[in-house]
Design an enzyme around this catalytic site. Sequence first.
Site, short mmCIF file in Angstrom:
data_model
loop_
_atom_site.label_atom_id
_atom_site.label_comp_id
_atom_site.label_asym_id
_atom_site.label_seq_id
_atom_site.Cartn_x
_atom_site.Cartn_y
_atom_site.Cartn_z
N ASP A 168 9.16 40.43 23.93
CA ASP A 168 9.55 41.47 22.96
C ASP A 168 9.01 41.24 21.56
O ASP A 168 9.58 41.72 20.59
CB ASP A 168 11.08 41.52 22.90
CG ASP A 168 11.72 40.15 22.67
OD1 ASP A 168 11.03 39.27 22.09
OD2 ASP A 168 12.88 39.96 23.06
N GLU A 217 9.10 39.40 31.89
CA GLU A 217 10.42 39.33 31.27
C GLU A 217 10.87 40.72 30.84
O GLU A 217 11.35 40.94 29.72
CB GLU A 217 10.44 38.35 30.10
CG GLU A 217 11.84 37.92 29.68
CD GLU A 217 11.83 36.97 28.49
OE1 GLU A 217 11.92 35.76 28.72
OE2 GLU A 217 11.74 37.45 27.35
N GLU A 270 13.20 43.01 17.94
CA GLU A 270 12.87 42.72 19.34
C GLU A 270 13.44 43.74 20.32
O GLU A 270 12.78 44.10 21.31
CB GLU A 270 13.35 41.31 19.70
CG GLU A 270 12.57 40.19 19.06
CD GLU A 270 13.06 39.81 17.68
OE1 GLU A 270 12.57 38.81 17.13
OE2 GLU A 270 13.95 40.51 17.14
N HIS A 280 17.13 29.48 14.69
CA HIS A 280 15.83 29.93 14.19
C HIS A 280 15.76 31.41 13.86
O HIS A 280 14.90 31.84 13.11
CB HIS A 280 14.74 29.63 15.23
CG HIS A 280 14.42 28.18 15.33
ND1 HIS A 280 13.54 27.68 16.27
CD2 HIS A 280 14.85 27.11 14.64
CE1 HIS A 280 13.44 26.37 16.13
NE2 HIS A 280 14.24 26.00 15.15
N ARG A 335 16.09 35.17 12.48
CA ARG A 335 16.25 35.65 11.11
C ARG A 335 17.69 36.02 10.79
O ARG A 335 18.16 35.82 9.67
CB ARG A 335 15.34 36.87 10.88
CG ARG A 335 13.87 36.52 10.78
CD ARG A 335 13.02 37.74 10.50
NE ARG A 335 11.62 37.38 10.42
CZ ARG A 335 11.00 36.99 9.31
NH1 ARG A 335 11.69 36.93 8.18
NH2 ARG A 335 9.72 36.68 9.32
N HIS A 361 13.64 25.54 11.40
CA HIS A 361 12.60 26.56 11.28
C HIS A 361 11.61 26.13 10.19
O HIS A 361 12.02 25.53 9.18
CB HIS A 361 13.23 27.91 10.91
CG HIS A 361 12.31 29.07 11.06
ND1 HIS A 361 11.36 29.38 10.12
CD2 HIS A 361 12.19 30.00 12.04
CE1 HIS A 361 10.69 30.45 10.51
NE2 HIS A 361 11.18 30.85 11.68
#
Length: 393
Positions: free
Chosen positions: A97, A119, A133, A211, A213, A244
Amino acid sequence: MSREVHLVGGTRPEAVKLAPVALAMREAGLLTPILLASGQHPTMVTQALAAFDLAPDITLQVERETGSQAELLTAMIRELDELWSVRTPAAVIVQGDTTTSLAGALAAFWRRIPVVHLEAGLRSGDLESPFPEEGNRRLVAQVAALHLAPTPLAAMNLLDEKIPVTDVLITGNTVVDATLAVAGRKLPFENTAVAAARANSTNRLVLVTAHRRESWGEPLDRILSAVKELIARYDDIDVILPSHPNPAVREQVDAALAGVERVTVTDPLPYPDLSRLLSEAYLVLTDSGGIQEEAPSFGVPALVLRDVTERVESLHAGCAKLVGSDPALIVSEASLLLDSRSRRDSMTAGGNPYGDGLAAQRTAQATAALLGLASFPDAMPVAPSALTSGAVA
């Protein structure tokens, strides 16, 4: 007819999940896999593929100035279209994605090249989370010719969106193939801080990753405070937290955990290091979709540091639990597992709902079948009540 299949990846998770497919295609010999690094995160892609003794066959040169999604998507589509105008593959495989997935799918579709979506079918049901995503994976589904769903639930999501049953196959997730293969080699840790932390420790390992956002800022502060509380409460645990690479995020992590004993903060880890740590962990706290898929293969329960997840199969199977970024909830749920080995082990007693380690073989055969070079494989074995008709059987 060209027998090249271009496997397009731009991030480390994509590279990890595409690598077993390239190896399976090479072994089958029906198609020629070409690993194409989109230029989104070229260094990370190269490093991830190296864990499988692979390297990109093609790396696009993508110039970035603003760092915006629009700039990245436009640049990748332009580069892919130019490449495929002179070197047209028989099919294109995109994974998951990311912006790379969307760019690869659109550029191939516009060139009338069949798109295979690895996936496929994951849905959170919320376009805002994960963003962007969730939107990307829905858009890719509109142009894919073959949808390789990791689980029966993912396949059902696709059928609910009116994707023809003949275009859907349950393969399992290739990340299971990847992590079992890499962790099974028990390679020495490349990261010196991790090697030092694990060298003589007899403590239980808690692996922490945050990680995404949506975890940055205040949510991350809350997560880090929970980590400190767990360290203070349990003197027999070690925490390893790969941070990150964003400088502001790393500064935030270091500010919260600097000087805290039994906590090791590292740069992003090589995939073999991360796989080995996961295989040795007692518990994982994570906002990573990939780790949610990998952890059950090692009998490691996951507390998911998100409010929603598209990997709901792990929730249904009991091997993961949503805790968000609430420090009290994180500490209480982690404590239940740290206080009771039997409770911890029972979470993953049902095995891994995401795969049996044969997803890459099914993907290679299904792609060949799409091109008329093989028959479609059987789907990953699922419960009798699961979706088992048409191409998903």
